[in-house]
Write a protein that holds these residues in place. Structure first.
Motif, PDB file in Angstrom:
ATOM      1  N   LYS A  28       0.811  -1.218   0.000  1.00  7.80           N
ATOM      2  CA  LYS A  28       0.000   0.000   0.000  1.00  7.80           C
ATOM      3  C   LYS A  28       0.847   1.272   0.000  1.00  7.80           C
ATOM      4  O   LYS A  28       0.320   2.374   0.136  1.00  7.80           O
ATOM      5  N   ASP A  64       2.912   2.283   2.268  1.00  3.55           N
ATOM      6  CA  ASP A  64       3.053   2.927   3.577  1.00  3.55           C
ATOM      7  C   ASP A  64       4.521   3.188   3.921  1.00  3.55           C
ATOM      8  O   ASP A  64       4.830   4.124   4.645  1.00  3.55           O
ATOM      9  N   ASP A  68      -2.444   4.988  -9.840  1.00  6.18           N
ATOM     10  CA  ASP A  68      -3.697   5.539  -9.299  1.00  6.18           C
ATOM     11  C   ASP A  68      -3.494   6.847  -8.553  1.00  6.18           C
ATOM     12  O   ASP A  68      -4.362   7.248  -7.765  1.00  6.18           O
ATOM     13  N   THR A  99       2.108  12.697  -2.618  1.00  6.56           N
ATOM     14  CA  THR A  99       1.232  12.038  -1.659  1.00  6.56           C
ATOM     15  C   THR A  99       2.037  11.092  -0.774  1.00  6.56           C
ATOM     16  O   THR A  99       2.738  10.213  -1.285  1.00  6.56           O
ATOM     17  N   THR A 123      -0.058   7.619   5.204  1.00  5.92           N
ATOM     18  CA  THR A 123       0.301   7.685   6.622  1.00  5.92           C
ATOM     19  C   THR A 123      -0.349   6.565   7.427  1.00  5.92           C
ATOM     20  O   THR A 123      -0.230   6.521   8.640  1.00  5.92           O
ATOM     21  N   GLY A 124      -1.092   5.704   6.760  1.00  2.00           N
ATOM     22  CA  GLY A 124      -1.858   4.693   7.483  1.00  2.00           C
ATOM     23  C   GLY A 124      -3.294   5.147   7.646  1.00  2.00           C
ATOM     24  O   GLY A 124      -4.199   4.343   7.637  1.00  2.00           O
ATOM     25  N   GLY A 125      -3.522   6.455   7.769  1.00  2.00           N
ATOM     26  CA  GLY A 125      -4.864   7.027   7.793  1.00  2.00           C
ATOM     27  C   GLY A 125      -5.048   7.851   6.540  1.00  2.00           C
ATOM     28  O   GLY A 125      -4.822   7.362   5.438  1.00  2.00           O
ATOM     29  N   PHE A 126      -5.456   9.123   6.740  1.00  2.00           N
ATOM     30  CA  PHE A 126      -5.577  10.004   5.580  1.00  2.00           C
ATOM     31  C   PHE A 126      -4.176  10.360   5.067  1.00  2.00           C
ATOM     32  O   PHE A 126      -3.271  10.640   5.867  1.00  2.00           O
ATOM     33  N   CYS A 127      -4.014  10.343   3.755  1.00  2.00           N
ATOM     34  CA  CYS A 127      -2.696  10.644   3.177  1.00  2.00           C
ATOM     35  C   CYS A 127      -2.345  12.110   3.397  1.00  2.00           C
ATOM     36  O   CYS A 127      -3.221  12.970   3.479  1.00  2.00           O
ATOM     37  N   LYS A 128      -1.041  12.373   3.467  1.00  2.00           N
ATOM     38  CA  LYS A 128      -0.569  13.756   3.475  1.00  2.00           C
ATOM     39  C   LYS A 128      -0.273  14.150   2.040  1.00  2.00           C
ATOM     40  O   LYS A 128       0.318  13.365   1.298  1.00  2.00           O
ATOM     41  N   HIS A 129      -0.651  15.351   1.660  1.00  2.00           N
ATOM     42  CA  HIS A 129      -0.350  15.840   0.322  1.00  2.00           C
ATOM     43  C   HIS A 129       0.574  17.037   0.462  1.00  2.00           C
ATOM     44  O   HIS A 129       0.147  18.103   0.909  1.00  2.00           O
TER      45      HIS A 129
END
Lengths: 439, 462
Positions: free
Chosen positions: A275, A277, A376, A395, A398-404
């Motif tokens: 994924k 990560d 993607d 991108t 982070t395991g949760g919402f991605c940092k952009h």
């Protein structure tokens, strides 16, 4: 497998990066002729044998024409080679647009006919062969290249880790590739043989690209997005590059650089990080070689990636950067720039070998590094190669919402380059004897 | 209205809803005999035409292509549009905006939109196959979903900056995000789930009719199997597998006959290699294709010049249309993932096959997707094998000479490829994959409950 006697027909750069010879002088020359070629030919290194100095000869399309090659013979090696690195379609594929568009400060394959690469243990050791082999031609440019003792490129990351090489035999696995992946006239992994015409026999196409690196801006950016925290800055920069500065792979859950372990440097797949990560999908390393990430079938993906593989032989140019430009943990590794000129040009001379510029080198740049929809992702390109004419976000899962992260890139800028043929021994011999292979 | 038009109207109405957006194509004779002059005229008017087209609120894409002169025909204009309205409505809307830009080119004296619409209708060619990667999604929904992504990203960024994001669980964050979107009352990103696609019953009837009356579709055996595997595990999949097994008992003999017929023709047909595209043409194509992220491909293929060749092409396109209706409905065209719209048409009494597609990425990657290593050859080989100049095939799906097939196929495409003189795309930065991802993002946001896996997938999409 290539028979050993055939290896001696292929210039040595296909087999070695001359790692024992850290000093390189790259000379761009014009006015090539058959007499000069006959003089140079005995000095050129072929095959796998090691020597105290190495000389390699690369010819542009114009250089081949000057030595008697016909336009058809040149075009047989590909339209990209014949038209040069600054032709419009090629420039677009390589992202040489906007601030990266070729301008008058660039050197290109249109302003010279040949490149001589001299490899030696010291700059002094190269003086005599350079003087000897440049008589009779006119020098139009010279660049000093080096292999730093720490093997790190100017941003401070270990370079030259993946040892893609030409297979010695059928049992040679791992990163060993069939010779035909890079050399004309030999079979590749799919069994097909690229002909390339009589001039290309046992030769390879070579890409040179002078990429200057703005080390100060690079680290200033990462320190800024990390709010000055050096550990975070190194981690985020490593995410963009795709490896830790010491070359170790990025694994999910890591927050600091692991200890160096040479046995762990090479990894053939990203199966341990599906994924992204650890190593984000958009990172330079993952884009440049997506391994099994191209299709749903890892086996097919690896086969596809193998078809686009190139051999890299890049070297650093310019003085080392001042150590205080780096985060503290990296300064001990990059200490050789203490006395250097901060304003000087520094960076990497990309040297890549392939047999099809379009489907190998240009394909990687266009469809992997600079593809906004790669893996993607949504409108972002390689964070290192991004510039004001491209999307500049990156991108980070982070395991949760991605940092952009916005505003990445602008740190690497091309200043020149060209497409060349690195001819085989027999072709050079025939050209030198004026026995044009087309006849 | 004559019988043909009435029949077309019925077919258009049958497809509306579940087959939207719809495609409208017409092949107009030109009053200008010099194709270069025609190209030049279109180029000078392109900006004005694009501005006018931007006013059509349901137009996804449009292209106008100059078809070079051929024996019996002068240069022609191939016009294709994809929009949410029915083809008949598109015809009227396009006429309203294009009449004044094109009337002199096509030799129509009337500037009246109604007269121009009649001209467009008179030369209409119906799509033999139409593929959508995102069936049922309107332009408005596509734009709203893209806007939703933007809104969610901004919301996440603000929450992260405020330090509140880390204090929420992922599902709490999702519910907060939903409330945030609803509270915006922003019509450009909508505040609920998309309405269901209309015409479900028509689709079911079409499916039953297709498999009942056309047992030759066994040639799509692999795609039928994949479609069954893609059903939700459980009763649906078991029932689907059972029905397909029963259907095979009926379809197998017909399918075997079809394959034998095709193989016979493959053996008897001569191998023809078209002349390569000139350097100037390649340069012009590459200069445009490599500069944009979303591309168009238009190919004007000659069909194999025999009665059987033309008949087989019709049958092949009929089969591929059944595939796009019922099998390739989840964003991929027989496995290929980078196409948004594809349409195939027969022109000049079946002597020409026109392929048009809108795809993301470069031409090289697009071609690799079909015929590279691991490419989805079953999407392209059966159709192109009926084209005059295609390298020879075996049993419809397999290249006769794998080593040379890719190079020759690619050269053939370049040889027959035409470049659009005018090209309009409503969302040039969105790939088919983006559109589907945005749709799932909205569905996830407004779903009552999400499993842990679905929640993680939703979070990663933002």
């Amino acid at each position: 497998m290539i028979p050993p006697d055939l290896e001696d027909h292929i210039q040595a750069l296909a087999f070695t990066g001359f790692n024992s010879l850290p000093h390189t002088t790259l000379l761009r020359v014009t006015g090539v002729n058959t007499a000069w070629l006959a003089h140079v030919l005995p000095k050129i290194s072929f095959g796998r044998a090691r020597q105290e100095t190495g000389v390699q000869l690369l010819l542009t399309a114009a250089g081949l024409a000057a030595l008697g090659a016909s336009p058809e013979q040149i075009r047989a090696m590909g339209r990209e080679f014949a038209n040069g690195i600054t032709s419009t379609p090629t420039s677009q594929r390589l992202g040489d647009s906007g601030p990266h568009a070729p301008d008058t400060t660039w050197w290109t394959d249109r302003d010279h006919q040949a490149v001589l690469l001299f490899y030696g243990t010291s700059a002094e050791a190269l003086a005599a062969p350079i003087a000897e082999l440049t008589s009779g031609v006119r020098q139009v440019g010279q660049t000093q290249l080096r292999l730093p003792p720490h093997s790190r490129e100017p941003f401070g990351f270990l370079d030259g880790i993946t040892r893609t090489r030409i297979a010695r035999g059928n049992a040679d696995k791992g990163y060993a590739m069939p010779a035909g992946t890079f050399i004309f006239g030999l079979p590749d992994a799919s069994g097909s043989i690229a002909d390339g015409g009589p001039m290309a026999r046992h030769g390879a196409l070579v890409v040179l690209r002078e990429l200057s690196q703005d080390v100060q801006s690079f680290w200033r950016y990462w320190l800024q997005v990390a709010d000055g925290d050096e550990t975070t800055a190194i981690r985020l920069a490593a995410k963009a590059v795709g490896r830790w500065p010491n070359g170790m792979p990025l694994l999910p859950g890591q927050v600091t650089e692991p200890a160096f372990d040479a046995t762990q440097l090479d990894f053939g797949t990203f199966a341990h990080d599906p994924k992204g990560d650890g190593c984000p999908f958009g990172s330079h390393v993952r884009r440049a070689n997506p391994r099994e990430g191209l299709t749903e079938s890892p086996e097919i993906s690896l086969q596809i990636a193998a078809l686009h593989t190139i051999l890299r032989r890049g070297r650093v140019f310019g003085p080392a950067a001042p150590p205080d430009w780096y985060p503290t943990p990296l300064r001990m590794h990059m200490a050789d720039g203490t006395q250097s000129d901060a304003a000087a040009h520094r960076g990497l001379m990309f040297i890549g070998l392939c047999r099809d510029l379009r489907s190998q080198f240009e394909f990687i740049v266009q469809n992997w590094l600079l593809a906004p929809k790669f893996a993607d992702l949504y409108n972002e390109v390689d964070p290192l190669l991004a510039h004001t004419g491209t999307q500049r976000s990156f991108t980070v899962p982070t395991g949760g919402f991605c940092k952009h992260l916005e505003g990445v890139g602008g740190w690497i800028r091309p200043h020149g380059g060209g497409y060349y043929l690195m001819p085989g021994r027999e072709v050079l011999r025939q050209l030198a004897l004026s026995a044009n292979p087309r006849t | 209205m004559n019988l043909r038009l009435k029949f077309e109207d019925i077919r258009d109405r049958w497809d509306s809803g579940w087959r939207s957006p719809s495609s409208f194509s017409t092949l107009l004779p030109s009053a200008i005999s010099d194709p270069q002059q025609l190209d030049h005229l279109l180029a000078t008017r392109e900006a004005a035409i694009l501005t006018a087209l931007a006013g059509i609120d349901d137009l996804h894409a449009l292209r106008i292509v100059v078809v070079p002169p051929e024996p019996g025909h002068g240069p022609r204009l191939l016009l294709n549009s994809v929009a949410d309205s029915t083809p008949r409505q598109q015809q009227r809307r396009l006429a309203a905006v294009l009449a004044r830009h094109l009337h002199d080119i096509v030799g129509s004296e009337a500037l009246e939109p109604a007269a121009f619409a009649a001209l467009l209708g008179r030369h209409r060619i119906r799509e033999a196959t139409l593929f959508h990667a995102s069936p049922g999604l309107s332009l408005r929904q596509i734009r709203e979903d893209a806007r939703l992504r933007h809104v969610l990203r901004e919301w996440i960024r603000d929450l992260r900056a405020a330090g509140t994001l880390d204090r929420m669980s992922l599902d709490e964050a999702r519910l907060h995000a939903r409330l945030h979107v609803q509270s915006l009352n922003d019509p450009t990103c909508a505040s609920g789930t998309a309405p269901p696609v209309k015409g479900r019953w028509r689709r079911c009837l079409d499916l039953i009719g297709t498999f009942l009356f056309f047992p030759l579709l066994g040639v799509l055996g692999k795609d039928i199997q994949l479609a069954v595997c893609a059903l939700q595990p459980g009763v649906n999949r078991v029932a689907g597998a059972l029905l397909v097994a029963l259907w095979w008992l009926y379809a197998a003999p017909f399918t075997a006959l079809a394959f034998i017929g095709v193989r016979t023709m493959e053996i008897l047909e001569p191998d023809f290699e078209p002349p390569p595209a000139p350097e100037k043409k390649l340069h012009r194509l590459e200069a445009v294709e490599d500069a944009r992220t979303k591309n168009e491909l238009t190919i004007w293929f000659p069909v194999k010049p025999t009665v059987w060749g033309r008949l087989l092409m019709r049958l092949t396109l009929f089969g591929s249309e059944r595939g796009t209706r019922h099998l390739w409905t989840r964003g991929t065209l027989a496995g290929a993932q980078n196409i948004h719209f594809a349409r195939l048409l027969l022109a000049d009494g079946g002597r020409r096959m026109v392929f048009m597609s809108d795809y993301s990425g470069s031409f090289d990657a697009y071609i690799d997707h079909f015929i590279g290593v691991g490419g989805n050859t079953r999407a392209v080989v059966p159709i192109s094998s009926r084209v005059f100049g295609c390298p020879q095939t075996r049993w419809l799906y397999f290249p006769k000479d794998t080593a040379s097939f890719r190079t020759r196929w690619r050269a053939m495409v370049r040889s027959y490829q035409l470049q659009a003189g005018v090209r309009y795309v409503a969302y040039p930065d969105l790939s088919a994959n983006d559109i589907l991802s945005h749709q799932r993002m909205r569905a996830g946001l407004f779903a009552e409950n999400l499993s842990a896996e679905a929640l993680e997938d939703w979070v990663r999409r933002i």
